[in-house]
Design an enzyme around this catalytic site. Structure first.
Site, PDB file in Angstrom:
ATOM      1  N   GLY A  75       0.869  -1.462   0.126  1.00  0.00           N
ATOM      2  CA  GLY A  75      -0.114   0.156  -0.011  1.00  0.00           C
ATOM      3  C   GLY A  75       0.478   1.243  -0.076  1.00  0.00           C
ATOM      4  N   THR A  76       2.064   1.416   0.587  1.00  0.00           N
ATOM      5  CA  THR A  76       2.514   2.592   0.636  1.00  0.00           C
ATOM      6  C   THR A  76       3.351   2.909  -0.573  1.00  0.00           C
ATOM      7  OG1 THR A  76       3.573   1.632   3.081  1.00  0.00           O
ATOM      8  CG2 THR A  76       4.789   3.217   1.982  1.00  0.00           C
ATOM      9  N   ASN A 160      -6.979   4.204   9.449  1.00  0.00           N
ATOM     10  CA  ASN A 160      -6.540   2.798   9.548  1.00  0.00           C
ATOM     11  C   ASN A 160      -7.377   2.777  11.442  1.00  0.00           C
ATOM     12  OD1 ASN A 160      -4.624   4.541   8.550  1.00  0.00           O
ATOM     13  ND2 ASN A 160      -3.351   3.943  10.186  1.00  0.00           N
ATOM     14  N   GLN A 188      -7.741   0.832   3.988  1.00  0.00           N
ATOM     15  CA  GLN A 188      -8.047  -0.204   5.183  1.00  0.00           C
ATOM     16  C   GLN A 188      -9.777  -0.151   4.508  1.00  0.00           C
ATOM     17  OE1 GLN A 188      -7.542  -1.006   8.111  1.00  0.00           O
ATOM     18  NE2 GLN A 188      -5.095  -0.280   7.978  1.00  0.00           N
ATOM     19  N   HIS A 210      -2.269  -7.636   2.158  1.00  0.00           N
ATOM     20  CA  HIS A 210      -2.534  -8.369   3.136  1.00  0.00           C
ATOM     21  C   HIS A 210      -3.502  -7.630   4.050  1.00  0.00           C
ATOM     22  CE1 HIS A 210      -0.670  -5.544   6.254  1.00  0.00           C
ATOM     23  NE2 HIS A 210      -0.025  -4.627   4.619  1.00  0.00           N
ATOM     24  N   CYS A 334       2.803   5.504  16.818  1.00  0.00           N
ATOM     25  CA  CYS A 334       3.765   5.749  17.986  1.00  0.00           C
ATOM     26  C   CYS A 334       4.197   4.240  18.213  1.00  0.00           C
ATOM     27  CB  CYS A 334       3.449   6.252  18.380  1.00  0.00           C
ATOM     28  SG  CYS A 334       2.330   5.037  20.036  1.00  0.00           S
TER      29      CYS A 334
HETATM   30  N1  PLP Z   1      -2.710   3.673   4.376  1.00  0.00           N
HETATM   31  C1  PLP Z   1      -3.625   2.806   5.057  1.00  0.00           C
HETATM   32  C2  PLP Z   1      -4.600   3.297   5.618  1.00  0.00           C
HETATM   33  C3  PLP Z   1      -2.576   2.309   6.192  1.00  0.00           C
HETATM   34  O1  PLP Z   1      -2.796   1.355   6.812  1.00  0.00           O
HETATM   35  C4  PLP Z   1      -1.703   1.219   5.775  1.00  0.00           C
HETATM   36  C5  PLP Z   1      -1.332   0.052   6.459  1.00  0.00           C
HETATM   37  O2  PLP Z   1      -1.568  -0.027   7.995  1.00  0.00           O
HETATM   38  C6  PLP Z   1      -1.266   1.572   4.810  1.00  0.00           C
HETATM   39  C7  PLP Z   1      -1.378   2.734   3.719  1.00  0.00           C
HETATM   40  C8  PLP Z   1       0.410   0.872   3.986  1.00  0.00           C
HETATM   41  O3  PLP Z   1       0.333  -0.429   3.567  1.00  0.00           O
HETATM   42  P1  PLP Z   1       1.284  -1.451   3.553  1.00  0.00           P
HETATM   43  O4  PLP Z   1       1.705  -1.923   4.749  1.00  0.00           O
HETATM   44  O5  PLP Z   1       1.011  -2.811   2.286  1.00  0.00           O
HETATM   45  O6  PLP Z   1       2.553  -0.439   3.024  1.00  0.00           O
END
Ligand code: PLP
Length: 394
Positions: A75-76, A160, A188, A210, A334
């Site tokens: 996601g990142t 999240n 999410q 995931h 955190c």
């Molecule tokens: N965006 C949101 C809203 C998330 O909750 C998360 C992960 O917790 C991410 C992006 C990042 O996803 P990833 O862990 O697949 O990089």
């Protein structure tokens, strides 16, 4: 000897287990059909066929064209790709250099937007949210103006930490009318909320496997055809030249299977989890001393319950819950041991002294009514014990 109690997992917003059907779908693509999907020969073609099938499956599930799906590693990566790729391309084409987003975005969006502002000459507008974590369409419209100076708008679909669901379709319609590219972080939301990209009026949407019972290390970015985009990863011509690098075929096959399964079960599973969530919320607010709900009562994910508990630090509660066999989270990003309160709770106006007591319980497939009963039986005692012995110093 008493039988060991199974761990009650209430941290599905952090990650989910890979489903057996998903694992089974992935299995052949490690050692049997291991080809490089870009290869001409039949070994490669076998993998290429699976990749194309996964792309078609995902595209059909979100109402997109297969060519609009870019496979990513997480996601990142999707968030980075969307913000950087669109903002840079649109500025190049039009000179627009303002990025609009929310202060409660995941750091994958927020820090990327800040990086673009600090190091790449963009201007950043953070539209405030209310005490429940919701942005108003009016506030977004006023930040957008006529849109001519805006490179990209990014508003997360569901948060999240506090589970708040944003009015993404309305914001998407505004952006569409103004001709401004609109991205949503649906990490999410995937598997929990409808993902049809035309109904949502999104130009870009990032997800992560995931979070919906697929493998870690796979995600996809939807990118509407015609959206300005500069490739952020250069090299080969994979993913239509938008993301170079040999695709992770087994994980992508697994992700497509996982999305298929969650989409088929979404409404039924949401209805089941909503009952459990409401029991959790009701029980905790009634019986846990100092507990307050964070986020919205109504505009929240069916699987998500989040609180601050006045007078305790999250870490102590999480350790005690873990010892009692319950995996939960503070909801904040955190790092353990750090006293920096969550940027999300800060944006909601939660005082720092309360924000250290964040608790997030996120439900999923494995959870049963007795899990909720067990948590509700243990949490009041745990909080009571901690309050008796651990002073909170700030
Ligand atoms: N965006 C949101 C809203 C998330 O909750 C998360 C992960 O917790 C991410 C992006 C990042 O996803 P990833 O862990 O697949 O990089």
């Amino acid at each position: 000897m008493a039988e060991a109690r199974r761990t009650i997992y209430m941290d599905h917003s952090a990650t989910t287990p890979v489903r057996a059907e998903v694992l089974e779908a992935m299995q052949p693509y490690f050692a049997e059909f291991y080809g490089n999907p870009s290869s001409i020969h039949s070994v490669g073609r076998r993998a290429g066929v699976a990749l194309a099938q996964a792309r078609r499956t995902i595209a059909a599930l979100i109402g997109a064209k297969p060519s609009e799906i870019i496979f990513t590693g997480c996601g990142t990566e999707g968030d980075n790709a969307a913000l950087r790729g669109i903002a840079l391309a649109r500025r190049q084409a039009t000179g627009a250099k303002r990025i609009i987003t929310l202060p409660i975005e995941h750091k994958a969006v927020l820090y990327t937007a800040q990086d673009l502002a600090e190091h790449f000459g963009f201007d950043l507008t953070l539209v405030p949210v209310d005490g429940e974590g919701l942005v108003s369409v009016e506030a977004l419209a006023s930040a957008l103006g006529d849109g001519t100076d805006v490179a990209v708008v990014s508003v997360m679909y569901a948060n999240n930490e506090v589970g708040a669901i944003q009015p993404v379709a309305e914001i998407g319609a505004l952006c569409k009318a103004a001709g401004v590219p609109f991205h949503t972080d649906a990490v999410q939301a995937a598997g929990k909320l409808p993902l049809n990209v035309d109904d949502l009026h999104v130009d870009a949407m990032s997800t992560s496997a995931h979070k919906f019972y697929g493998p870690k290390g796979a995600g996809f970015l939807y990118l509407r055809g015609g959206t300005p985009f500069l490739p952020y990863m250069t090299g080969g011509s994979h993913e239509g030249g938008r993301r170079a690098g040999t695709e992770n075929v087994p994980f992508i096959v697994g992700m497509a299977k996982a999305l298929e399964l969650v989409e088929a079960e979404r409404e039924q599973e949401n209805a089941r989890l909503r009952v459990l969530r409401d029991q959790l919320i009701g029980g905790i607010l009634e019986n846990v001393d100092g507990a307050m709900l964070t986020g919205s009562r109504t505009q929240r994910l069916a699987s998500h319950a989040s609180f601050v508990i006045r007078g305790v630090e999250a870490e102590g509660v999480l350790i005690a819950l873990d010892l009692a066999g319950i995996a939960a989270s503070s909801g904040s990003a955190c790092t353990s041991g750090s006293q920096r309160p969550s940027h999300v709770l800060e944006a909601l106006g939660v005082p720092a002294v309360d924000a250290v007591g964040g608790l997030r319980l996120s439900l999923g497939h494995s959870n049963r009514p007795e899990d909720v009963d067990y948590l509700l039986a243990r949490l009041p005692q745990i909080v009571g014990q901690i309050k008796g012995s651990v002073p909170v110093e700030l």
